[in-house]
Design an enzyme around this catalytic site. Sequence first.
Site, PDB file in Angstrom:
ATOM      1  N   GLU A   1       0.882  -1.153   0.000  1.00 50.29           N
ATOM      2  CA  GLU A   1       0.000   0.000   0.000  1.00 50.29           C
ATOM      3  C   GLU A   1       0.932   1.219   0.000  1.00 50.29           C
ATOM      4  O   GLU A   1       1.812   1.296   0.854  1.00 50.29           O
ATOM      5  CB  GLU A   1      -0.784  -0.045   1.316  1.00 50.29           C
ATOM      6  CG  GLU A   1      -2.169   0.459   1.247  1.00 50.29           C
ATOM      7  CD  GLU A   1      -2.808   0.358   2.629  1.00 50.29           C
ATOM      8  OE1 GLU A   1      -3.504   1.304   2.979  1.00 50.29           O
ATOM      9  OE2 GLU A   1      -2.597  -0.647   3.338  1.00 50.29           O
TER      10      GLU A   1
ATOM     11  N   ARG B   1       5.528 -13.181   9.505  1.00 49.75           N
ATOM     12  CA  ARG B   1       6.133 -11.880   9.218  1.00 49.75           C
ATOM     13  C   ARG B   1       7.449 -11.760   9.970  1.00 49.75           C
ATOM     14  O   ARG B   1       7.704 -12.479  10.933  1.00 49.75           O
ATOM     15  CB  ARG B   1       5.183 -10.737   9.577  1.00 49.75           C
ATOM     16  CG  ARG B   1       4.870 -10.609  11.055  1.00 49.75           C
ATOM     17  CD  ARG B   1       3.775  -9.571  11.320  1.00 49.75           C
ATOM     18  NE  ARG B   1       4.185  -8.231  10.994  1.00 49.75           N
ATOM     19  CZ  ARG B   1       3.609  -7.493  10.043  1.00 49.75           C
ATOM     20  NH1 ARG B   1       2.635  -7.973   9.305  1.00 49.75           N
ATOM     21  NH2 ARG B   1       4.025  -6.268   9.826  1.00 49.75           N
TER      22      ARG B   1
ATOM     23  N   LYS C   1       4.747   0.759   9.392  1.00 44.98           N
ATOM     24  CA  LYS C   1       4.844   2.027   8.675  1.00 44.98           C
ATOM     25  C   LYS C   1       4.293   3.170   9.519  1.00 44.98           C
ATOM     26  O   LYS C   1       4.819   4.272   9.493  1.00 44.98           O
ATOM     27  CB  LYS C   1       4.090   1.938   7.349  1.00 44.98           C
ATOM     28  CG  LYS C   1       4.947   1.385   6.219  1.00 44.98           C
ATOM     29  CD  LYS C   1       4.183   1.390   4.907  1.00 44.98           C
ATOM     30  CE  LYS C   1       3.428   0.107   4.728  1.00 44.98           C
ATOM     31  NZ  LYS C   1       2.651   0.008   3.509  1.00 44.98           N
TER      32      LYS C   1
HETATM   33  P1  ATP Z   1       2.856  -2.026   7.814  1.00 42.71           P
HETATM   34  O1  ATP Z   1       2.125  -2.631   8.957  1.00 42.71           O
HETATM   35  O2  ATP Z   1       4.276  -1.725   8.092  1.00 42.71           O
HETATM   36  O3  ATP Z   1       2.144  -0.887   7.166  1.00 42.71           O
HETATM   37  P2  ATP Z   1       1.750  -3.667   5.857  1.00 42.71           P
HETATM   38  O4  ATP Z   1       1.675  -5.132   5.937  1.00 42.71           O
HETATM   39  O5  ATP Z   1       0.508  -2.925   6.084  1.00 42.71           O
HETATM   40  O6  ATP Z   1       2.932  -3.179   6.767  1.00 42.71           O
HETATM   41  P3  ATP Z   1       1.832  -3.424   3.036  1.00 42.71           P
HETATM   42  O7  ATP Z   1       2.276  -2.272   2.243  1.00 42.71           O
HETATM   43  O8  ATP Z   1       0.393  -3.757   3.028  1.00 42.71           O
HETATM   44  O9  ATP Z   1       2.352  -3.171   4.503  1.00 42.71           O
HETATM   45  O10 ATP Z   1       2.709  -4.708   2.731  1.00 42.71           O
HETATM   46  C1  ATP Z   1       3.170  -5.121   1.483  1.00 42.71           C
HETATM   47  C2  ATP Z   1       3.621  -6.539   1.598  1.00 42.71           C
HETATM   48  O11 ATP Z   1       4.702  -6.646   2.523  1.00 42.71           O
HETATM   49  C3  ATP Z   1       2.519  -7.432   2.109  1.00 42.71           C
HETATM   50  O12 ATP Z   1       2.422  -8.559   1.250  1.00 42.71           O
HETATM   51  C4  ATP Z   1       2.952  -7.809   3.495  1.00 42.71           C
HETATM   52  O13 ATP Z   1       2.551  -9.102   3.806  1.00 42.71           O
HETATM   53  C5  ATP Z   1       4.467  -7.686   3.435  1.00 42.71           C
HETATM   54  N1  ATP Z   1       5.007  -7.329   4.750  1.00 42.71           N
HETATM   55  C6  ATP Z   1       4.768  -6.214   5.456  1.00 42.71           C
HETATM   56  N2  ATP Z   1       5.410  -6.256   6.639  1.00 42.71           N
HETATM   57  C7  ATP Z   1       6.083  -7.429   6.686  1.00 42.71           C
HETATM   58  C8  ATP Z   1       6.934  -8.075   7.650  1.00 42.71           C
HETATM   59  N3  ATP Z   1       7.221  -7.511   8.818  1.00 42.71           N
HETATM   60  N4  ATP Z   1       7.453  -9.273   7.326  1.00 42.71           N
HETATM   61  C9  ATP Z   1       7.189  -9.848   6.146  1.00 42.71           C
HETATM   62  N5  ATP Z   1       6.395  -9.311   5.206  1.00 42.71           N
HETATM   63  C10 ATP Z   1       5.840  -8.121   5.465  1.00 42.71           C
HETATM   64 MG    MG Z   2      -1.178  -2.515   5.145  1.00 39.89          MG
END
Ligand code: ATP
Ligand code: MG
Length: 597
Positions: free
Chosen positions: A62, A297, A307
């Site tokens: 995102e 994760r 983020k």
């Molecule tokens: P955040 O909570 O930091 O905003 P998010 O999961 O909402 O992270 P996205 O932009 O939706 O962030 O994530 C893009 C991809 O990265 C997704 O497929 C997610 O599963 C993966 N991802 C995000 N954080 C992690 C993590 N800590 N370990 C492994 N994969 C991750």
């Molecule tokens: Mg997200």
Amino acid sequence: MTTPTGDKDAAKPSNFLRQIIERDLEQGIYSQRHWAGIPGDAATQQSGPLDPARIRTRFPPEPNGYLHVGHAKSICLNFGLANEYGGVCHMRFDDTNPEKEEMEYVEGIKDAVRWLGFSWDAHGTSHLYQASDYFDFMYRAAEYLVEAGLAYVDEQTPEQMRANRGDFSRPGTDSPFRSRSIDENRNRFREMRDGKLADGAAVLRAKIDMASPNINMRDPALYRIKHAEHHNTGNTWCIYPMYTFAHPIEDALENITHSLCTLEFEDQRPFYDWLLDRLAEGGLVNKPHPRQYEFARLNLTYVVTSKRKLKQLVDEKHVSGWDDPRLPTIVGLRRRGYTPESLQLFAERIGVTKADSWIDYSTLEIALRDDLDPKAARAMAVLDPVKLVIENWGELMGGDDQLDPCSAPVHPHDESRGRRSFMFGKELWIERTDYEETPPKGFFRLFPGNKVRLKYGHVIECVGADRDAQGTVVQVRARLVPDTKSGTPGADKVKVKGTITWVGVADGLKAEVRLYDRLFAVAQPDTGEKDFLEELNPDSLKVVTAYVEPSLGSSQGDEKFQFERHGYFVADRKDHDSTAGKVVFNRVTGLKDSWGK
Ligand code: ATP
Ligand code: MG
């Protein structure tokens, strides 16, 4: 929290995802699928040739912030598996939420993926997509479900909906709107689309099973009303798809085979399959449809990987920006001196599992050292300088201002990289901690009467030191022991127990060196009672004025060095400008793990 070490070129160990992909390839599950060269519905895909990609994965961030080390794991996994198995990985911006998306983040994310060493170009196509381009299809899919009697417009209040959902021990209760006719649902859904209803007045829900033991199957919401402008589609829409509805469709339109996500989506998988099964039955999406697989994760100690929290650290100026070298953002890690290869190595070593765990920060540093050790040019630097004066220099050399050229290999295990040169003279910079008036037990460096070797130079014998009124040493005095120059015959006839590093006063360069340490003082800053901001490490940055050998004067941004005895350093990409004489280095990491010792 074990740290696998060893040969980084060793065969990659298998893991459950590799096993799944190998099984699917062996059984030819996806081998008959067609691909039109662009994302699209079943008819579009069928019009194309057989899909040249053996598998398709995707990385779907995102665009609401900069990527962090957790995303790096996901990027290495998705792009890495595609590369390994003759597949393609799509770069997809998941921009179905009309709020909070910024172009700055879109560009930042693309840069991060490219810098990590991956590309979404394959078979002559750029597989760069944005989910909002699929809004038309998503709406069509929703109307299909309405027509099939599989979705209804629910006008309960959000409170009623929550109460009627039940919980783990109690089944849900059917909404009074659940039995609406197809005609009524179609009309009402169109009214939602046409802006006739206010935000929150209604949602479109799938009609599945309010008594399902999986709460996600109790008629999940598919569309909500939100009168908001979208950065891509403007004011075309005032209804937006829910993530759980949008994501499977995005995967299906792009012919994804293996949709990898983190464990918290495990309970969503039944709905993912339900939705794509229904849309495939209706001939809307290509078959066989993608499958979702979940992995743990990355949780890394001493940092936060969310983020939202990272943005807070930036916005409230606890750090200097998204690329602050203490942050676990990819731009921060890069500025700190991490290499793409070290992050790939880290991702490979931590592997993928089905159980959440914490990875110790040192695992990341070990991967970095393993990557940098064979690559980084060596250099001498004095980080806490005090002057050393060689009293008999003029006598022996025929003048106090005489200089003696010395040299050392650029890399100790690679002669072909040549030698670096620097000048020995009457005055040298040495580390303040290398002198002790009264040596503690086991101290072999400078104290009155002791001999040490100045690395790549001569042996000296310490005479003593001069102090100021406060008792601080202002200079150390010594005498050169003749015929002991490194590399000359008989140089090691004089035995010494200590060797110290140094930089010549005549040719050393003054440098700003930023000694970074862990951002948080506790291992899991985001998990306890305390606000994570209270757990910031107050000593995470110390700036010192150092002297470095002249070979570092021409270094360009991003070039890594091992400062002998001190660790790995990188010229700061932003602030270092060697042509303007501004020399700035960041400490990447120490030579070995010294945290807490
Ligand atoms: P955040 O909570 O930091 O905003 P998010 O999961 O909402 O992270 P996205 O932009 O939706 O962030 O994530 C893009 C991809 O990265 C997704 O497929 C997610 O599963 C993966 N991802 C995000 N954080 C992690 C993590 N800590 N370990 C492994 N994969 C991750
Ligand atoms: Mg997200």
